[in-house]
Every structure is written in structure tokens, then in C-alpha cells.
Write an enzyme that holds these catalytic residues in place. Structure first.
Site, PDB file in Angstrom:
ATOM      1  CE  LYS A 266      60.240   3.124 -19.230  1.00 24.55           C
ATOM      2  NZ  LYS A 266      60.621   4.690 -19.306  1.00 24.55           N
ATOM      3  CD  GLU A 316      57.894  10.210 -22.634  1.00 28.95           C
ATOM      4  OE1 GLU A 316      57.017  10.221 -21.679  1.00 28.95           O
ATOM      5  OE2 GLU A 316      59.334   9.789 -22.121  1.00 28.95           O
ATOM      6  NE  ARG A 438      56.286   2.707  -9.093  1.00 26.59           N
ATOM      7  CZ  ARG A 438      56.663   4.119 -10.100  1.00 26.59           C
ATOM      8  NH1 ARG A 438      57.143   3.066 -10.743  1.00 26.59           N
ATOM      9  NH2 ARG A 438      56.957   5.692  -9.531  1.00 26.59           N
ATOM     10  CE  LYS A 444      60.014   1.569 -14.407  1.00 27.20           C
ATOM     11  NZ  LYS A 444      59.266   2.885 -14.211  1.00 27.20           N
TER      12      LYS A 444
HETATM   13  P1  AMP Z   1      59.407   5.659 -15.279  1.00 24.66           P
HETATM   14  O1  AMP Z   1      60.169   6.997 -15.257  1.00 24.66           O
HETATM   15  O2  AMP Z   1      61.226   4.692 -15.714  1.00 24.66           O
HETATM   16  O3  AMP Z   1      59.059   5.334 -13.996  1.00 24.66           O
HETATM   17  O4  AMP Z   1      58.696   4.856 -16.953  1.00 24.66           O
HETATM   18  C1  AMP Z   1      57.327   5.045 -17.092  1.00 24.66           C
HETATM   19  C2  AMP Z   1      57.535   6.926 -17.963  1.00 24.66           C
HETATM   20  O5  AMP Z   1      57.500   6.435 -19.044  1.00 24.66           O
HETATM   21  C3  AMP Z   1      56.543   7.205 -18.082  1.00 24.66           C
HETATM   22  O6  AMP Z   1      56.137   8.832 -16.647  1.00 24.66           O
HETATM   23  C4  AMP Z   1      56.594   8.085 -19.001  1.00 24.66           C
HETATM   24  O7  AMP Z   1      56.899   9.132 -19.142  1.00 24.66           O
HETATM   25  C5  AMP Z   1      58.068   6.802 -20.003  1.00 24.66           C
HETATM   26  N1  AMP Z   1      56.886   6.429 -21.387  1.00 24.66           N
HETATM   27  C6  AMP Z   1      57.696   6.409 -22.093  1.00 24.66           C
HETATM   28  N2  AMP Z   1      56.943   5.273 -23.077  1.00 24.66           N
HETATM   29  C7  AMP Z   1      55.573   5.043 -22.484  1.00 24.66           C
HETATM   30  C8  AMP Z   1      54.757   4.622 -23.071  1.00 24.66           C
HETATM   31  N3  AMP Z   1      54.813   3.911 -24.638  1.00 24.66           N
HETATM   32  N4  AMP Z   1      53.866   4.231 -22.293  1.00 24.66           N
HETATM   33  C9  AMP Z   1      53.709   4.937 -20.911  1.00 24.66           C
HETATM   34  N5  AMP Z   1      54.773   5.192 -20.619  1.00 24.66           N
HETATM   35  C10 AMP Z   1      55.616   5.311 -21.557  1.00 24.66           C
END
Ligand code: AMP
Length: 601
Positions: A266, A316, A438, A444
Site C-alpha cells: 500500500k 499511485e 468501498r 487495507k
Molecule cells: P485509504 O486512503 O487509506 O482509504 O486507502 C486507499 C488508497 O490507498 C487508495 O485510494 C490509493 O490511493 C492507495 N493505494 C496505495 N497502494 C495501493 C494499491 N496497491 N492498490 C490500491 N490502492 C492503493
């Protein structure tokens, strides 16, 4: 439609906090257009105005761009009162819409005496008239533009009765905030034009791939479900992004099928949705705004490294050290967020785009919407078309078959400066790209600790209490809110009174000054009475011990069509930092708070 009729609906909507009632009023409004096809030309305009804008939110269009101060000048010249009087009313009402309405009421009192005395009919003004004039104002540029805008605003004021003035002012200052969110409008469209709220999912599917509610409303009005089916992915139109849920580390494997899933780093950067059409590359942010200008380097690398005429991929953008050996945290990437000297920053803070998904591709003249393919097939296509280099790579992923392996991979990711891991279902049927969703296809993981609030949350201050003793004349306590996407309101989560340094306290005084307002802002739900109110504007990050339920909190009291006596709150909240990089609609949502609360078990 007469603008007067539209604002009567707005007034009804504003008078209630109950979502079902709001949907009811909007449904009635949309049905009215069906019964009266002559008025149906106004449909798109009505939808945009209800969203508080004049253009689809995804389109880069000129803004009305009128500062509150200029508008106050225009009102004062139109109603022939001193600016100081306008300011005084504004201080009392805290809202330019209410201020305009008050002035209009005074004036119309006099006017109606004259019109009735002379037996004259009062003028009416249509939604289209208002809309077109606003559109003209948004296009005015260059020298003398303020005068031109003033004369058009006067034209509008001359035709608007007090209630119309109220909403007109709010539209112009982008502070409509009726509490009508996009899902609410979609519910009403489904009921009015498809006969059933259950059809909201059909409306939403179209909206997710083409987030322009005016266009969607038109399609469903004209052709019902068939119209919605016509809504397809279009290069250059951003698609609402798929989001991830969270679980504790030991819940992930069972949730993702119990056998095997794909775990990726991530990455700690900025999500980009890349649309490439020949040599034309457009980059959209998570909020679907066009941010192509900020990443000239990514645009170039996309042109060079993708073997397809047209494509939509997601990844990203991560700041790298100058030798591209190590990933840098988000705080480094953010130094690139600026209007000027972008090229210089491109050198100083190089980025690598880590690609993790693909939604659409056109190769050898053949187009394919690949969103509905399973994840591993999508990754396979990325591998086929991507020329990897230090500036663009497929995101690192690993198949995981046990919780031990997951923990191992999490530690590896953290050691490589990733935020954690993103765990993705590889189910051959289910693991599609779900736009705007979502769900639990992506989960995550940012911490291995369970049962506590391990993540920070982003909130907006909506009020403050004056400090005492050493903190006299400073804000000693902030009342902070999260965002409820369902009703479009910012709802009180908790009080925060620790974690502030002396510097922070001084900064708060300055940074919050522009958002001060006399009374509870329209967009806020807060049962406490602070010494000072703020309109949502500044975003701050807080941490806490755990999420709790409290009668004092308003967050989530009105959620999922249920009204509860208690809301969600935070135990031992501590201020962490100011988040200038975030906008108010990027903050933690009630949805996420509920999810985090449930995670705590
Ligand atoms: P959050 O902002 O904590 O809800 O996490 C989601 C965000 O993680 C996504 O919108 C992406 O910007 C980010 N992200 C980072 N790595 C990844 C990945 N391998 N796959 C999907 N999203 C990712």
C-alpha cells in the site's frame, strides 16, 4: 420552470434533516418535470443548481469566481444601503444568502406597495434565465470584469423575490449545502423516473462510470433503464474510484476466501487515474479533479511506456529519492503540490508511478472495457502493455496463503517505506473493479495492532472554546466534525484539547479566522454550544485511544436511514497536525467511522 417554484422546493428541503423527507421533496420536483414536459428542458440545470453548482462537478469549467466581498458590494449598490449595513446583517445571520434575503424583503415591501397601487403584475423569472445569466458571469474575464459582473448580478436581483435571492447568493458563493448529497438525488431520480428506489443501483452504476448527474438525469428521463445502459466509459471522463475497507490482520484471509489472495504494497503517495488517448494524457485525482499539470513527468512516461492507443489505468505516484532506490513518504510528495516552478520540483522530487489496475484498453483497433475482468487477468494485461522503468512499474504483489505470510509481507512493505499492504480478492468471478465502491474485495492493512484506534482520522474544526489561564485568548478546545456523505453535513465527533503546542495555538487563531461565523453553519450538525463557530474549512488530523458511542456526539446519529440517540466519538483525542493538503470533503466520513468502530469489536 419558474425559479420561484424551484426555490420553494429548496426551502422545504432545507427545513428538514430527515433524509427520506428530502428524497420525497426531490422526487416531487422531478415528477413535476415529467408531468410538464415543456419544463423538462430545465432538468440538467435543476440538477446542477441543486448540487450547488452550474456545471457538472467533474468538468473543468470557469468558476463563478466571485469573492464574498465583491458580492457584498454588489448587493449594497443594488439595494442602496451602505456596505457596513450589509456587513452588520452578515455578522448577525452568518450567511450571505440570509443577508440578501433580508435586504430583499425590505425592498420588496416597498415595491409590492407600488405594484399593487399601480395594478402591475410582478415579473417572474425562469430557472433557465437564472442559469444562463450565471453562466455568462462565469465566463467574464479581463479588464472591467467586476463592473460587468455587477451589472449582471443586478439584473438577477431585479428579478428575484427574497427567497430566490437567498438561494441565488448561496449558489454564487458555492455555499448551497442543502444537505442534498449525490446519492440522495439518485434515490429521487430512481423513484421519479424508474418507479422504485431499488433502481438507485442502476442509476448509480451509470453515475460511477460517468459522474455527471445532469447527464445521468437526462438519460433516465428520456429513456429510463435503456438510457442508463447507454452510459459507457469515456476516455477523458473520470471514473469514480474503487476504495478499500479495513479489517484486523487476522480477519483478512477468511474474508478473502480463506485460501489465497493477492497482497500488494500500500504505497504512500497520490492515487492517479490515467487516461491516455494517443498522445493525449489526462490525470485525475481521487476526487476526480484534473491534475495533469502537476505531473508533467508522469504524462511523458505514460506516452513512452504504454503499448496501447487508448487506455485507462490507475496507480499511485510515489516520491522517490533522486537515485530511484527508495520510496519517500507522502510528506515528500506533497512538496510538489504547487502552482509555479513545477518543472524545478520534478527534478528535485522525482516520482515513480506504481500501476495497480486497468479499467479500459483499446489495442489494434479493438476496444475492451476490462473493469469486469477478474483481477489477475487485469494485472496480466498491465504486464503486457507496460514497459517498466525506474519511473513506471507494476505495483509489487505477492500471493498470500496464510496469516503468517501476511504478517511477513506487511513487515516487508513497511520496511520498504510503504504505508502497509493492500489485500485483494483474486476470485475468478467476483474480483472485478467496482467503480465508486468501498467493499471487501480490497482490504487495507496499516497496522498489526487490533482493537484500538490505530489509524488517525481527519476532521474539521466547527467550533472552539476559549482557553483558560495560560491559554487565555486562545482556543483551548476545538470541536471537530467528520463528514456524513448521506446528508452532506459535518457532524460533531468530539472535543480536542490536547496535543497542541504553543505554536499550534497561535496558528489556529490565524488559520481559523476566515472561517469564523456567528451561528451554527447550515452544513454543520452540532448539539454543543461553543464560544466560537467555524464554517468547515481547515482540515486537521487527530489520533485517539478508541472509538466510543456517546450521547454528546452527533456523528452518525442520523445514519443509514435510522435515527439514534447516541453518536460516534473518540476517547482521548489528541491533535496530530494540520492537513493543508486536504479539502473538507476529503476528511474521514461517518461511513468510515462506523466501519472502524465495528472493527474494534
Ligand atoms: P485509504 O486512503 O487509506 O482509504 O486507502 C486507499 C488508497 O490507498 C487508495 O485510494 C490509493 O490511493 C492507495 N493505494 C496505495 N497502494 C495501493 C494499491 N496497491 N492498490 C490500491 N490502492 C492503493
Amino acid at each position: 420552470m419558474d425559479f420561484g417554484i424551484l426555490v420553494e422546493y429548496y426551502d422545504k428541503v432545507e427545513s428538514t434533516r430527515k433524509r427520506l423527507e428530502i428524497i420525497g421533496y426531490l422526487t416531487e420536483l422531478f415528477k413535476k418535470l415529467k408531468e410538464n414536459p415543456k419544463e423538462a428542458d430545465d432538468l440538467e440545470k435543476i440538477v446542477y443548481l441543486t448540487q450547488g453548482t452550474i456545471y457538472p462537478t467533474i468538468m473543468e469549467q470557469p468558476k463563478l469566481n466571485l469573492a464574498e466581498k465583491s458580492l457584498m458590494d454588489f448587493i449594497s449598490s443594488y439595494y442602496a444601503v451602505n456596505v457596513s449595513k450589509v456587513e452588520n446583517i452578515l455578522k448577525k445571520t452568518g450567511d450571505l444568502g440570509d443577508t440578501g434575503q433580508k435586504l430583499a424583503e425590505k425592498k420588496s415591501g416597498k415595491k409590492s406597495q407600488i405594484t399593487s397601487f399601480m395594478g402591475m403584475q410582478e415579473e417572474t423569472v425562469s430557472v433557465a434565465d437564472i442559469y444562463n445569466k450565471l453562466e455568462e458571469i462565469s465566463k467574464i474575464q479581463g479588464s472591467g470584469s467586476l463592473d460587468k459582473k455587477e451589472s449582471k448580478i443586478h439584473w438577477l436581483l431585479a428579478r428575484c423575490k427574497p427567497l430566490m435571492v437567498k438561494y441565488l447568493m448561496r449558489i454564487i458563493t458555492s455555499t448551497m449545502r442543502l444537505g442534498v448529497s449525490d446519492p440522495t438525488i439518485m434515490d429521487a431520480l430512481a423513484i421519479a423516473y424508474l418507479g422504485d428506489k431499488d433502481h438507485r443501483t442502476d442509476v448509480e452504476r451509470a453515475y460511477n462510470v460517468h459522474p455527471d448527474l445532469g447527464l445521468i438525469a437526462r438519460k433516465v428521463y428520456d429513456k429510463g433503464l435503456k438510457g442508463l445502459e447507454e452510459v459507457k466509459i469515456q476516455i477523458g471522463t473520470p471514473i469514480r474510484m474503487m476504495l478499500a475497507s479495513r479489517l484486523n490482520y487476522n480477519q483478512i484471509l477468511p474474508k478473502l476466501g480463506g485460501e489465497k489472495f493477492l497482497s500488494e504494497y500500500k504505497l504512500d503517495g497520490e492515487r492517479l487515474q490515467v487516461h491516455k488517448d494517443g498522445s493525449n494524457v489526462t490525470l485525475f485525482s481521487r476526487r476526480l479533479t484534473n491534475i495533469t499539470e502537476q505531473y508533467p513527468d508522469v504524462r511523458e512516461v505514460i506516452k513512452k511506456s504504454i503499448k496501447a492507443e487508448k487506455i485507462i489505468i490507475e496507480g499511485e505516484a510515489v516520491a522517490m529519492d533522486p537515485f530511484y532506490e527508495e520510496m519517500q513518504p507522502f510528506q515528500v510528495l506533497i512538496t510538489r503540490k504547487r502552482k509555479y516552478d513545477i518543472e524545478e520540483m520534478v527534478e528535485k522530487v522525482p516520482v515513480c508511478l506504481f500501476v495497480f489496475d486497468i479499467l479500459y484498453i483499446e489495442r489494434d483497433g479493438k476496444e475492451e472495457t476490462v473493469m469486469d475482468y477478474p483481477l489477475l487477468e487485469r494485472r496480466g494485461i498491465i504486464k503486457d502493455v507496460l514497459d517498466e522503468s525506474e519511473k513506471i512499474k507494476l505495483t509489487k504483489g505477492k500471493f498470500i496463503e496464510s496469516t503468517d505470510e501476511l504478517v511477513e509481507f506487511f513487515k516487508e512493505a513497511r520496511a520498504a517505506n510503504a504505508e502497509g499492504i493492500m489485500n485483494k480478492s483474486i476470485d475468478p468471478e467476483e474480483s472485478v473493479y467496482k467503480a465508486g465502491n468501498r467493499g471487501f474485495l480490497w482490504v487495507k492493512l496499516k497496522s498489526l495492532e487490533a482493537g484500538k484506534m490505530t489509524d488517525t482520522i481527519d476532521v474539521v474544526p466547527i467550533g472552539a472554546l476559549w482557553g483558560k489561564g495560560k491559554r487565555a485568548n486562545q482556543y483551548g478546545t476545538l470541536l471537530v466534525a467528520v463528514y456524513n456523505e448521506e446528508n452532506g453535513k459535518f457532524e460533531l465527533l468530539t472535543r480536542v484539547a490536547s496535543g497542541f503546542s504553543d505554536d499550534d495555538l497561535t496558528r489556529f487563531l490565524n488559520l481559523l479566522e476566515p472561517f469564523k461565523t456567528k451561528s451554527l453553519p447550515n452544513s454543520v450538525i452540532c448539539s454543543e454550544k461553543p464560544d466560537v463557530w467555524f464554517k468547515p474549512g481547515l482540515v486537521i488530523e487527530i489520533s485517539g485511544d478508541e472509538l466510543t458511542i456517546s450521547p454528546k456526539a452527533d456523528a452518525g446519529k442520523n445514519y443509514n436511514n435510522q435515527v439514534r440517540e447516541k453518536g460516534y466519538s473518540v476517547r482521548f483525542p489528541v491533535f496530530q497536525r494540520i492537513r493543508n493538503d486536504k479539502e473538507i470533503f476529503d476528511i474521514t466520513t461517518v461511513d468510515e467511522i462506523v466501519e472502524l468502530y465495528e472493527l474494534q469489536g
